[in-house]
Design an enzyme around this catalytic site. Structure first.
Site, mmCIF file in Angstrom:
data_model
loop_
_atom_site.group_PDB
_atom_site.id
_atom_site.type_symbol
_atom_site.label_atom_id
_atom_site.label_comp_id
_atom_site.label_asym_id
_atom_site.label_seq_id
_atom_site.Cartn_x
_atom_site.Cartn_y
_atom_site.Cartn_z
ATOM 1 N N HIS A 1 0.814 -1.222 0.000
ATOM 2 C CA HIS A 1 0.000 0.000 0.000
ATOM 3 C C HIS A 1 0.846 1.270 0.000
ATOM 4 C CE1 HIS A 1 0.165 0.124 4.573
ATOM 5 N NE2 HIS A 1 0.249 1.399 4.285
ATOM 6 N N GLY B 1 4.890 -0.746 6.457
ATOM 7 C CA GLY B 1 5.975 -1.339 5.684
ATOM 8 C C GLY B 1 7.121 -1.814 6.552
HETATM 9 C C1 4AZ Z 1 -0.771 3.666 8.707
HETATM 10 O O1 4AZ Z 1 -1.685 4.357 8.300
HETATM 11 C C2 4AZ Z 1 -1.029 2.760 9.839
HETATM 12 N N1 4AZ Z 1 -2.245 0.819 14.206
HETATM 13 C C3 4AZ Z 1 -0.057 1.878 10.253
HETATM 14 C C4 4AZ Z 1 -0.300 1.042 11.303
HETATM 15 C C5 4AZ Z 1 -1.495 1.077 11.943
HETATM 16 C C6 4AZ Z 1 -2.478 1.958 11.557
HETATM 17 C C7 4AZ Z 1 -2.228 2.798 10.498
HETATM 18 C C8 4AZ Z 1 -1.735 0.149 13.086
HETATM 19 O O2 4AZ Z 1 0.346 3.692 8.193
#
Ligand code: 4AZ
Length: 322
Positions: A91, A244
């Protein structure tokens, strides 16, 4: 190379003789310099951890954690698998798959605000998202391989992580770690000098997690290739910008990349733990694309099993074996 001058005693022709000798030597011996050196063992930082219970990591504690940068700014994290391959979340490339030149990878930087002379910045030659990834929030197969423009130089601060070998089982409550430069709260970026943060996160039972994220009407949000880790009470979690990056577990003395920070509802909310793409589920795909990935977590095979030792033959009348 420094060539010393010929002593006068050797007279004229000495230089040509030396040169031919050097040529001969290089032709007769295998060219060690041209042979690819064995890569350093995966998952073994050379720096022992110095901070206990803190949130800042110590310098070179996680030498495979890289910053994936978009137009020169931190965008996602990733993990170094070999001198040419980084693994991250698919993503991170949403809408920009066709523009790998926007991306670069910063390795060996502990503080993003202060990357240091021994950090390395390398361009991205290409990106391979998993073919099953659907580019929707929370979708399965959120994993991508990033091919670097040139091989990185391994050092104390730049080392590869291991993938979990086939015998590795990560049971619920196994203590693993995440690391990243993401937000410290929803909407609050990591302040300067942006020191790599670390957090211990226990693995959460898949059934428990599946129930927490159940969408109703048979809609399973947690797929077979996802892992959950963290705290049901909230307060501690990955957040925006950590995507990532690695979920790492130490098994048999080596750090394994168990998962990739992928998604979760919000950050650090109660009953909304972090969700990770499982590397055990995608090991075969990674190995097919990225040559030279090392596996870890397998106990060294004992000598006894490799070659059963025979009982010493007794010679009648001979000396008793010692
Ligand atoms: C993000 O948006 C994201 N709490 C990464 C990890 C988590 C939520 C959002 C997990 O990159």
């Amino acid at each position: 190379m420094v060539l010393s001058r010929c002593p006068p005693a050797l007279g004229r022709g000495c230089l040509t003789t030396l040169a031919s000798l050097l040529l001969l030597a290089s032709a007769a011996t295998p060219d060690v310099a041209k042979m690819p050196a064995a890569p350093p063992a995966c998952g073994k930082p050379q720096q022992l951890s110095r901070i206990v219970g803190g949130e800042d990591s110590s310098d070179a504690e996680w030498p495979w954690v890289v910053s994936l940068q978009k137009n020169g700014r931190h965008h996602c994290a990733g993990s170094l698998l070999t001198d040419r391959w980084v693994v991250t979340a698919a993503h991170c490339f949403k809408g920009s798959l066709d523009k790998p030149s926007q991306f670069s990878v910063l390795l060996g930087a502990w503080q993003l605000g202060n990357p240091g002379l021994r950090s390395q910045k390398v361009g991205v030659a290409g990106v391979q998202p998993h073919p099953a990834y659907s580019w929707k929030e929370g979708a399965r197969a959120d994993i991508a391989l990033v091919r670097l423009e040139h091989a990185v130089q391994f050092s104390e601060r730049v080392l590869p992580v291991c993938l979990p070998g086939p015998s590795v089982r990560l049971s619920p409550d196994t203590n693993c770690w995440i690391a990243g430069w993401g937000s410290i709260h929803d909407g609050v970026p990591l302040p300067a000098p942006q020191t790599l943060q670390k957090l211990k996160v226990p693995i959460i039972d898949a059934e428990v997690c599946s129930r927490l994220y159940w969408r109703g009407a048979g809609q399973r949000a947690i797929t077979e290739d996802m892992l959950c880790a963290g705290y049901l009470e909230g307060e501690r979690d990955a957040c925006l910008g950590d995507s990532g990056g690695p979920l790492m577990c130490q098994v048999e003395g080596a750090w394994l990349l168990a998962g990739i920070i992928s998604w979760g509802e919000g950050c650090a909310e109660r009953d909304r733990p972090g969700v990770y793409s499982s590397l055990a589920a995608h090991r075969a795909w990674v190995q097919r694309l990225a040559q030279g990935v090392q596996l870890g977590g397998q106990a060294p095979r004992s000598r006894a099993r490799r070659a059963p030792r025979r009982a010493p033959r007794r010679v009648p009348g001979g000396a008793a074996p010692r």
